[in-house]
Design an enzyme around this catalytic site. Structure first.
Site, PDB file in Angstrom:
ATOM      1  N   ASP A 110     -67.811  36.345 -34.377  1.00 41.15           N
ATOM      2  CA  ASP A 110     -66.862  35.113 -34.453  1.00 41.15           C
ATOM      3  C   ASP A 110     -66.147  35.382 -35.716  1.00 41.15           C
ATOM      4  OD1 ASP A 110     -68.801  34.583 -36.301  1.00 41.15           O
ATOM      5  OD2 ASP A 110     -69.440  33.326 -35.250  1.00 41.15           O
ATOM      6  N   ASP A 153     -65.745  32.267 -39.319  1.00 39.13           N
ATOM      7  CA  ASP A 153     -66.209  31.540 -39.831  1.00 39.13           C
ATOM      8  C   ASP A 153     -65.568  30.537 -40.232  1.00 39.13           C
ATOM      9  OD1 ASP A 153     -68.875  32.462 -38.194  1.00 39.13           O
ATOM     10  OD2 ASP A 153     -68.298  33.987 -39.220  1.00 39.13           O
ATOM     11  N   ASP A 184     -66.186  29.510 -35.367  1.00 41.11           N
ATOM     12  CA  ASP A 184     -67.422  28.327 -36.378  1.00 41.11           C
ATOM     13  C   ASP A 184     -65.795  26.880 -37.122  1.00 41.11           C
ATOM     14  OD1 ASP A 184     -69.560  28.602 -35.028  1.00 41.11           O
ATOM     15  OD2 ASP A 184     -70.274  29.708 -36.568  1.00 41.11           O
TER      16      ASP A 184
END
Ligand code: UTP
Ligand code: MN
Length: 506
Positions: free
Chosen positions: A332, A334, A430
């Site tokens: 992912d 962040d 995120d």
């Protein structure tokens, strides 16, 4: 009854060759740990008593000092005194790696536990002067946050195997075992040399009997039967797929597994009610299982920056997580967002998200508000990985054109790429918003790795009596919070040498 003279002779570290059968009465349970108790200051009778005790618990306690000794235990001696003793005894010199010099506390704690306990800092005798080959190995500290761990791994066959066992323990909800395997893997990853023989690992911290057995199998036979069996097991493989779905944790995956759901196909056709996150996770499963590249992370960084600045011109956006540690890919992306003016960050995430949504850039998102409260009595939980920042877990719809265009603009600023028919991929992102006053703690907490963070918190509690979180550091002895305006200051508060992000890949 053995005559006193003979008992004395047997107890002292004489120059006789090592006797076999030092644990003759009990079976040896820990063959990788060969202990020598130094009589100096301990006294002969106490040494005999402690030796018997150790042997009765399956420890190998040698009567004489030799090259096979891995742990030298002494009482009331300084590290330098023991080192001087060792240096005056040439029989131990042939060892490729010197033995560790430990305080009696390690021995008594091991007796109490019935197994060789993990070597912590407080067990290791401090030496002023260290020299000689191989010292580097034995100065490998036991906490991952005391070591440099670059992303390059010289021992990947070993660390991969231990990671499989860690994952398997986690899939069985055995957190303690999982962490133990992760620590062992991290220790091997931190070595800047390739391990070629199991004997090189004796005396290293974090490597229990089980880990040593697995590494020995791989070093000697190329594979470990335990790891092979794990990788072929139905549970392990199903759990890997099911927990790989965004929004699905170990508990849910295990419940589904017990109910016969072993694949995505079975889950899709099960008619189970999934929550919003799980639905998105299943819909974008293929994209989300593809690694995110640094170019994709940078492209998303620009989108987030544009959105945040258009709402709040002073907003600062920092790429955290694995990419900040220099990893080439991630699962992912962040980001940490902050504002120079305290409190100006409040409510920012909702506005950023609504802007991204209006641009059609979000496939899924769930936001939470800041719920952090600083109690003057200190944190209610010792050291928690939980944080209470305003944040958003999302799935971005990232145009592939945008990534290509940006890559080309960076390398050939004058060229313009024609837009191709829309092609996009889903990427997990995120977004975390931190008040400026907590920014350094948030940055440290979100840079990872997960194990590095865990070790930092463990160090704080066990060695410094402090509580660390992504919000703050609380010193229990002083009964106050310690402020920090940089990560360097946090390491200093913790009495640790600064480890840069690129060396936190534990
Ligand atoms: P990640 O899970 O994103 O890991 O968490 P990573 O190191 O970036 O690795 P990949 O490449 O994405 O797989 C990044 C850091 O953020 C913290 C984790 O502890 C980790 O240190 N984190 C993550 C939190 O503090 N809270 C969360 O809810 C999630
Ligand atoms: Mn990440």
């Amino acid at each position: 009854m053995v005559p006193l003279k003979r008992r004395r002779a047997a107890a002292s570290g004489s120059d006789r060759p090592p006797r076999s059968g030092s644990t003759s009465k009990s079976a040896v349970r820990f063959p990788h740990v060969v202990i020598f108790l130094l009589e100096r200051k301990m006294g002969a009778s106490r040494r005999v008593f402690l030796s018997h005790l150790g042997r009765s618990k399956g420890f190998m306690v040698e009567e004489t000092y030799s090259e096979s000794v891995t742990h030298i235990v002494s009482e009331e001696n300084s590290g330098d005194e023991v080192r001087a003793w060792v240096d005056s005894h040439p029989e131990g010199r042939k060892r490729e790696r010197p033995a560790c010099l430990l305080d009696i506390s390690w021995y008594t704690e091991s007796m109490r536990e019935g197994l060789p306990v993990e070597i912590l800092d407080r067990h290791i005798l401090q030496e002023q002067q260290r020299n000689g080959v191989g010292d580097a190995v034995f100065s490998v500290p036991s906490y991952a946050c005391q070591r440099n761990t670059p992303s390059q791994d010289h021992n990947s066959p070993l660390t991969d195997a231990l990671s499989v066992l860690a994952e398997s323990a986690e899939f069985n909800a055995d957190e303690g075992r999982g962490v133990a395997f992760r620590r062992a893997a991290a220790l091997l990853k931190s070595l800047d040399w390739r391990v070629t023989g199991a004997h090189q690992l004796r005396g290293l911290p974090c490597l229990g009997e089980h880990m040593l057995r697995v590494t020995k199998d791989i070093l000697e036979n190329g594979i470990s039967s335990e790891v092979e069996a794990t990788q072929q097991s139905k549970h392990y493989n199903s759990m890997k797929v099911l927990t790989g779905i965004f929004g699905v944790g170990v508990k849910t995956a295990n419940r589904w597994f017990r109910e016969g759901i072993h694949s995505l196909q079975l889950l899709r056709s099960s008619g189970y009610t999934l929550n919003r996150a799980q639905q998105a996770g299943l819909t974008y499963y293929d994209d989300l299982s593809q690694p995110v590249t640094k170019a994709e992370a940078d492209a998303i960084g620009l989108i987030v920056k544009e959105a945040a600045i258009s709402i709040s011109p002073g907003a600062e956006i920092t790429l955290t997580g694995g990419f900040r540690r220099g990893k080439a890919t991630g699962h992912d992306v962040d980001f940490l967002i902050t504002q120079p003016a305290e409190c100006a960050e409040k409510g920012l995430i909702a506005k950023v998200v609504s802007r991204l949504e209006s641009q059609g850039l979000l496939l899924y998102h769930t936001c939470s508000r800041n719920s952090y409260h600083e109690s003057s009595k200190g944190p209610s939980r010792p050291s928690s990985s939980m944080d209470y920042f305003e944040k958003c877990f999302s799935i971005f719809k990232l145009s592939k054109d945008r990534v290509e265009r940006q890559k080309e603009e960076t390398s050939h600023p004058d060229t313009k790429t024609d837009l191709r028919p829309e092609a996009w991929r889903a990427v997990r992102v995120d977004l975390v918003v931190s008040p400026k006053s907590q920014f350094s703690y948030a940055l440290l907490g979100w840079t990872g790795s997960k194990l590095f963070e865990r070790e930092l918190r463990r160090w704080a509690v066990q060695e410094k009596s402090m509580y660390l979180s992504s919000h703050a550091l609380y010193d229990r002895k002083q009964a106050r919070y310690l402020e920090a305006s940089s990560e360097e200051e946090i390491f200093a508060h913790l009495g640790l040498e600064y480890i840069p992000p690129s060396a936190r890949n534990a």
